[in-house]
Motif scaffolding. Structure first.
Motif, mmCIF file in Angstrom:
data_model
loop_
_atom_site.group_PDB
_atom_site.id
_atom_site.type_symbol
_atom_site.label_atom_id
_atom_site.label_comp_id
_atom_site.label_asym_id
_atom_site.label_seq_id
_atom_site.Cartn_x
_atom_site.Cartn_y
_atom_site.Cartn_z
ATOM 1 N N GLY A 62 83.458 46.071 30.342
ATOM 2 C CA GLY A 62 82.123 46.447 29.917
ATOM 3 C C GLY A 62 81.506 47.592 30.687
ATOM 4 N N GLY A 63 82.300 48.243 31.553
ATOM 5 C CA GLY A 63 81.780 49.344 32.344
ATOM 6 C C GLY A 63 82.060 50.697 31.723
ATOM 7 N N SER A 64 81.690 51.753 32.436
ATOM 8 C CA SER A 64 81.901 53.120 31.971
ATOM 9 C C SER A 64 82.799 53.842 32.960
ATOM 10 N N ALA A 65 83.783 54.565 32.430
ATOM 11 C CA ALA A 65 84.723 55.274 33.291
ATOM 12 C C ALA A 65 85.274 56.489 32.574
ATOM 13 N N ALA A 66 85.696 57.462 33.364
ATOM 14 C CA ALA A 66 86.358 58.649 32.839
ATOM 15 C C ALA A 66 87.408 59.071 33.845
ATOM 16 N N VAL A 67 88.446 59.737 33.376
ATOM 17 C CA VAL A 67 89.553 60.148 34.227
ATOM 18 C C VAL A 67 89.520 61.652 34.433
ATOM 19 N N HIS A 68 89.775 62.077 35.673
ATOM 20 C CA HIS A 68 89.906 63.505 35.965
ATOM 21 C C HIS A 68 91.033 63.688 36.973
ATOM 22 N N GLY A 69 91.966 64.567 36.653
ATOM 23 C CA GLY A 69 93.169 64.727 37.459
ATOM 24 C C GLY A 69 93.122 65.857 38.461
ATOM 25 N N ALA A 70 91.973 66.169 39.015
ATOM 26 C CA ALA A 70 91.867 67.265 39.977
ATOM 27 C C ALA A 70 92.714 67.011 41.215
ATOM 28 N N ASP A 71 93.318 68.073 41.713
ATOM 29 C CA ASP A 71 93.961 68.069 43.026
ATOM 30 C C ASP A 71 92.857 68.361 44.035
ATOM 31 N N VAL A 72 92.453 67.345 44.800
ATOM 32 C CA VAL A 72 91.282 67.503 45.661
ATOM 33 C C VAL A 72 91.528 68.474 46.809
ATOM 34 N N GLY A 73 92.783 68.764 47.091
ATOM 35 C CA GLY A 73 93.086 69.731 48.133
ATOM 36 C C GLY A 73 92.939 71.169 47.678
ATOM 37 N N ASP A 74 92.604 71.358 46.408
ATOM 38 C CA ASP A 74 92.357 72.685 45.841
ATOM 39 C C ASP A 74 90.846 72.871 45.726
ATOM 40 N N TRP A 75 90.307 73.886 46.383
ATOM 41 C CA TRP A 75 88.855 74.076 46.465
ATOM 42 C C TRP A 75 88.216 74.153 45.085
ATOM 43 N N GLN A 76 88.821 74.925 44.178
ATOM 44 C CA GLN A 76 88.241 75.106 42.849
ATOM 45 C C GLN A 76 88.343 73.828 42.026
ATOM 46 N N GLN A 77 89.475 73.132 42.111
ATOM 47 C CA GLN A 77 89.616 71.882 41.353
ATOM 48 C C GLN A 77 88.637 70.825 41.855
ATOM 49 N N ALA A 78 88.362 70.826 43.150
ATOM 50 C CA ALA A 78 87.350 69.901 43.684
ATOM 51 C C ALA A 78 85.984 70.215 43.093
#
Length: 300
Positions: A62-78
């Motif tokens: 019953g919750g809300s969620a979304a997926v994002h596959g960013a590479d957090v070690g990449d400044w722009q993707q973060a």
């Protein structure tokens, strides 16, 4: 439902501690951005199914969620990860920095790549997401909004005390502890609280260490190394109930929560002149005799 109507990004949320955090936050009412690149611990592969399964589980409950596959070690993707959360849910209230990798090796055998990989994902990955989230919250605060933002970073006992065979990991985690303290001091003016946890739990990164450490018969079925034991503290730190708590590091394992005190000013000797090299030994040994013994390094 202490996180009702909060929007939270959780990095490394497909498995282990990140998965447990995402599910607990959703249970406490938060909308969750499940971030994960889906690679193996070795860095190979790339599978988005585990992250999608976490998001689907949240929605089933019953919750809300979304997926994002960013590479957090990449400044722009973060940056794009932060922007995605705002665009998808209309706001961002908290970040739980959890993503990490291990490349364990005795220091004299450590390669440059193994050093870079661990520092990049842990330390830079924390800094990049925090940096862009903080900019978003600063802009909201400057526009006159009353911001109640939260960041929960993930350090480790290895970073606080050291760990044999994990010099790269310990250095990254020590950096995260320092990042937490410094960012908390800088960002408080914008309504941003920054804390860290040092968890002990059974995950892909620690399964060899904690192998066999399950609940014993007769102990009530409590699995002290289950990742889910850590997540209620994370949810509380994300919530507005944690107002006034910032710049702190909490160790959590099983049913135990402790505040880590970290570096502090200790015994000192003052002189109205420069100390001579020949007398330094006497001064230092007197100071060490007055100071508490350091905690032992893990594995020593």
């Amino acid at each position: 439902m202490i996180c009702a109507d909060r929007v939270v990004v959780v990095t490394g949320a497909a498995r282990g501690l990140g998965r447990a955090h995402a599910l607990e936050l959703a249970e406490q009412g938060a909308a969750v951005v499940v971030n994960d690149v889906g690679v193996e611990l070795s860095g190979s592969g790339g599978d988005d199914r585990p992250a999608k399964e976490v998001a689907e589980r949240i929605e089933e409950l019953g919750g809300s969620a979304a997926v994002h596959g960013a590479d957090v070690g990449d400044w722009q993707q973060a940056r794009e990860l932060v922007q995605f959360a705002v665009q998808r849910f209309g706001r961002l209230d908290a970040v739980v920095n959890n993503a990490g990798v291990v490349r364990d090796r005795m220091f004299v055998n450590l390669s440059e790549q193994e050093w870079d990989d661990v520092l990049r994902v842990h330390l830079k990955g924390h800094a990049a997401v925090l940096r862009h989230a903080a900019e978003h919250w600063r802009d909201r605060a400057k526009a006159g909004e009353q911001v109640a933002a939260r960041v929960v970073n993930t350090t480790s006992g290895a970073g606080l005390l050291g760990s044999i065979g994990q010099t790269n990991y310990a250095a990254a985690k020590a950096g995260i502890a320092a990042l937490t303290v410094n960012a908390a001091a800088e960002l408080a003016r914008y309504g941003i609280a920054v804390n860290a946890i040092a968890p002990s739990a059974r995950t892909r990164m620690t399964e060899d260490v904690f192998a066999g450490m399950m609940a014993e018969p007769g102990d009530g079925g409590f699995d002290a190394m289950a990742p889910e034991n850590v997540s209620p503290l994370v949810a509380w730190l994300v919530s507005e109930q944690s107002t006034g708590v910032t710049g702190r590091v909490f160790e959590v394992a099983g049913g135990r929560i402790a505040v880590e005190t970290g570096w502090r000013h200790g015994p000192a000797r003052e002189a109205d002149r420069r100390h001579a090299a020949a007398e330094i030994g006497t001064v230092v040994r007197e100071l060490l005799a007055e100071a508490p013994e350091p905690e032992p390094v893990y594995g020593a």
